[in-house]
Structures are given as structure tokens and as C-alpha cells.
Design an enzyme around this catalytic site. Structure first.
Site, PDB file in Angstrom:
ATOM      1  N   LEU A  18       0.835  -1.200   0.000  1.00  0.00           N
ATOM      2  CA  LEU A  18       0.000   0.000   0.000  1.00  0.00           C
ATOM      3  C   LEU A  18       0.873   1.254   0.000  1.00  0.00           C
ATOM      4  O   LEU A  18       2.091   1.186   0.155  1.00  0.00           O
ATOM      5  CB  LEU A  18      -0.948   0.006   1.197  1.00  0.00           C
ATOM      6  CG  LEU A  18      -0.448   0.471   2.570  1.00  0.00           C
ATOM      7  CD1 LEU A  18      -1.600   0.803   3.483  1.00  0.00           C
ATOM      8  CD2 LEU A  18       0.474  -0.534   3.196  1.00  0.00           C
ATOM      9  N   CYS A  19       0.213   2.381  -0.155  1.00  0.00           N
ATOM     10  CA  CYS A  19       0.841   3.697  -0.179  1.00  0.00           C
ATOM     11  C   CYS A  19       1.889   3.753  -1.295  1.00  0.00           C
ATOM     12  O   CYS A  19       1.568   3.501  -2.447  1.00  0.00           O
ATOM     13  CB  CYS A  19       1.448   4.010   1.194  1.00  0.00           C
ATOM     14  SG  CYS A  19       1.773   5.776   1.429  1.00  0.00           S
ATOM     15  N   HIS A  20       3.152   4.060  -0.979  1.00  0.00           N
ATOM     16  CA  HIS A  20       4.195   4.084  -1.996  1.00  0.00           C
ATOM     17  C   HIS A  20       4.764   2.699  -2.267  1.00  0.00           C
ATOM     18  O   HIS A  20       5.621   2.533  -3.146  1.00  0.00           O
ATOM     19  CB  HIS A  20       5.338   5.020  -1.565  1.00  0.00           C
ATOM     20  CG  HIS A  20       4.976   6.473  -1.576  1.00  0.00           C
ATOM     21  ND1 HIS A  20       4.373   7.098  -0.506  1.00  0.00           N
ATOM     22  CD2 HIS A  20       5.140   7.430  -2.532  1.00  0.00           C
ATOM     23  CE1 HIS A  20       4.172   8.377  -0.777  1.00  0.00           C
ATOM     24  NE2 HIS A  20       4.635   8.623  -2.007  1.00  0.00           N
ATOM     25  N   GLY A  97      -3.399  -0.839  -1.623  1.00  0.00           N
ATOM     26  CA  GLY A  97      -4.171   0.216  -0.984  1.00  0.00           C
ATOM     27  C   GLY A  97      -3.549   1.560  -1.289  1.00  0.00           C
ATOM     28  O   GLY A  97      -2.333   1.656  -1.508  1.00  0.00           O
TER      29      GLY A  97
END
Length: 228
Positions: A18-20, A97
Site C-alpha cells: 500500500l501507499c508508496h 491500498g
């Protein structure tokens, strides 16, 4: 990282990020003409926030040398979000995500995916198959306890039972006659006794359990081998 991603894809393992984190998928392209994740759909932290607000609030010290979502899109991946809402997505074995806001949702999505995979694997392993790869229709053997005298029973084997069990085990019957038994007389052989150690009587007192208490008395003390 590229080798790990190749192993995960070839062994049908889940990739959860998720995220980066999805930027790690770029490593799968090293040494290849195209990304093995081309045509996958994912969520990733939006480049718009890294180009502006994240620098303004001091989260980033300055501009990034390259942007994750932009590079992933160049390798053929489809980016599903352009903002941060906690969005999650699954495409085959890749679960993503958009940000830390998606942590809980991604955990729930991963739990469902992993549970489903375990159940499917267990169902496949439990299905009996024949040499031709078709599911066997032969019912499994059953053991039926026929009550006899108190504390004893004789097992009767039914179904598709191997010969070594039918002829070699105590109480096993040959399937020569109707119902799997050679004759009624043979089916009424003496039952196999079942040991019941839990029914043994235990000493009622501590003295009864002490072997020294049954020795002759000498000088008011039990005689034992340690007395001089």
C-alpha cells in the site's frame, strides 16, 4: 526485489502492498522487455500529493527524482485512484491500498483472500482422484462397532477395504458371501477384548500405596534395605 517478485508470480503467492509500496513492482521489469505486471490494476499514493502538499508541509524535503504512479503507468499498469480515500483493490494475487488510510481495509481484504486460497487448496487435496485424474466414486471404508459382551466389540469392515485388512486384522471378515461376510458362523467369532486400564482399582489410602507399610516391624520402624 525483482527475484522475489518473480518467485511470487511463478508460485501463485500473494503480493500485498500500500501507499508508496507498489513502487517496488517496478523492480520486476529489470532485465525484461516488459513488466510482468502489465495490465494489472492497482492503487498507489497519488503523485499529485507528492508534487505539492507533501513538500509544503515538510513531509518531503524536496521534489522526488521520479514519481511512483507515473512510472507504474509507463510500464502498463492501470492506476485506479488519483486521491487518498482509503481505497483498496485486488487484481489476481496483487492486493494494494492507496495510503495508510487503507491499512485496515487492506488487512481485511488480505484476510479474506488468504482464507479463500487455503480453503480452495484444502478442497483440492481432499478430493480423491483415480489414475486418470477423475474423481473416484467408490465410497470409503467404514468401521462399524457391533456390540457384543460387556467391554468388548468386534469391528466389521464394509466398503472398499484392501485385502490385507479384510484377511489380516483381528475381527476382519472376508467378502466371499453376501454382505461382505463368508458365513454367519464366521461373523460370530469370539470378540476382541478391549483393555480398560481406567477401571483398575487404585489404593484407597496412602498406606496401602506405600510398599514399606507391608514390611515387618522392627523397633517401631518399617524394615527396609537402607537400615544398617
Amino acid at each position: 526485489m525483482g527475484q522475489t517478485l518473480d518467485w511470487a508470480l511463478s508460485n501463485d503467492k500473494f503480493i500485498i502492498t500500500l501507499c508508496h509500496g507498489p513502487a517496488a513492482l517496478l523492480a520486476a521489469t529489470l532485465g525484461k522487455a516488459e513488466s510482468p505486471f502489465a495490465n494489472y490494476s492497482i492503487c498507489v499514493f497519488p503523485d499529485a500529493l507528492d508534487q505539492g502538499p507533501n513538500q509544503d508541509v515538510g513531509y518531503l524535503p524536496g521534489p522526488l527524482p521520479w514519481l511512483a504512479a507515473e512510472r507504474l503507468a509507463e510500464q502498463g499498469l492501470t492506476i485506479l485512484n488519483d486521491d487518498v480515500t482509503g481505497k483498496t483493490h485486488r487484481d489476481r494475487t496483487v492486493l494494494t491500498g492507496d495510503s495508510p488510510l487503507a491499512s485496515n481495509g487492506l488487512g481485511l481484504l488480505a484476510a479474506d483472500a488468504l482464507t479463500q486460497a487455503v480453503r480452495e487448496t484444502a478442497d483440492q487435496e481432499l478430493k480423491p482422484t483415480t489414475a486418470a485424474g477423475r474423481r473416484s466414486r467408490t465410497p470409503p471404508a467404514r468401521v462399524v462397532e457391533q456390540p457384543g459382551t460387556a467391554g468388548a466389540f468386534e469391528p466389521h469392515l464394509t466398503g472398499d477395504v484392501p485385502a490385507e485388512i479384510r484377511h489380516g486384522t483381528p475381527g476382519g471378515h472376508r467378502r466371499d458371501g453376501p454382505g461382505g461376510c463368508a458365513s454367519r458362523a464366521e461373523s460370530q467369532r469370539r470378540p476382541v477384548s478391549v483393555p480398560q486400564p481406567w477401571l483398575r482399582k487404585r489404593p484407597r489410602t496412602a498406606a496401602a500405596a506405600n510398599p514399606l507399610s507391608r514390611q515387618p516391624i522392627a523397633g517401631g520402624r518399617p524394615v527396609s534395605h537402607v537400615d544398617g
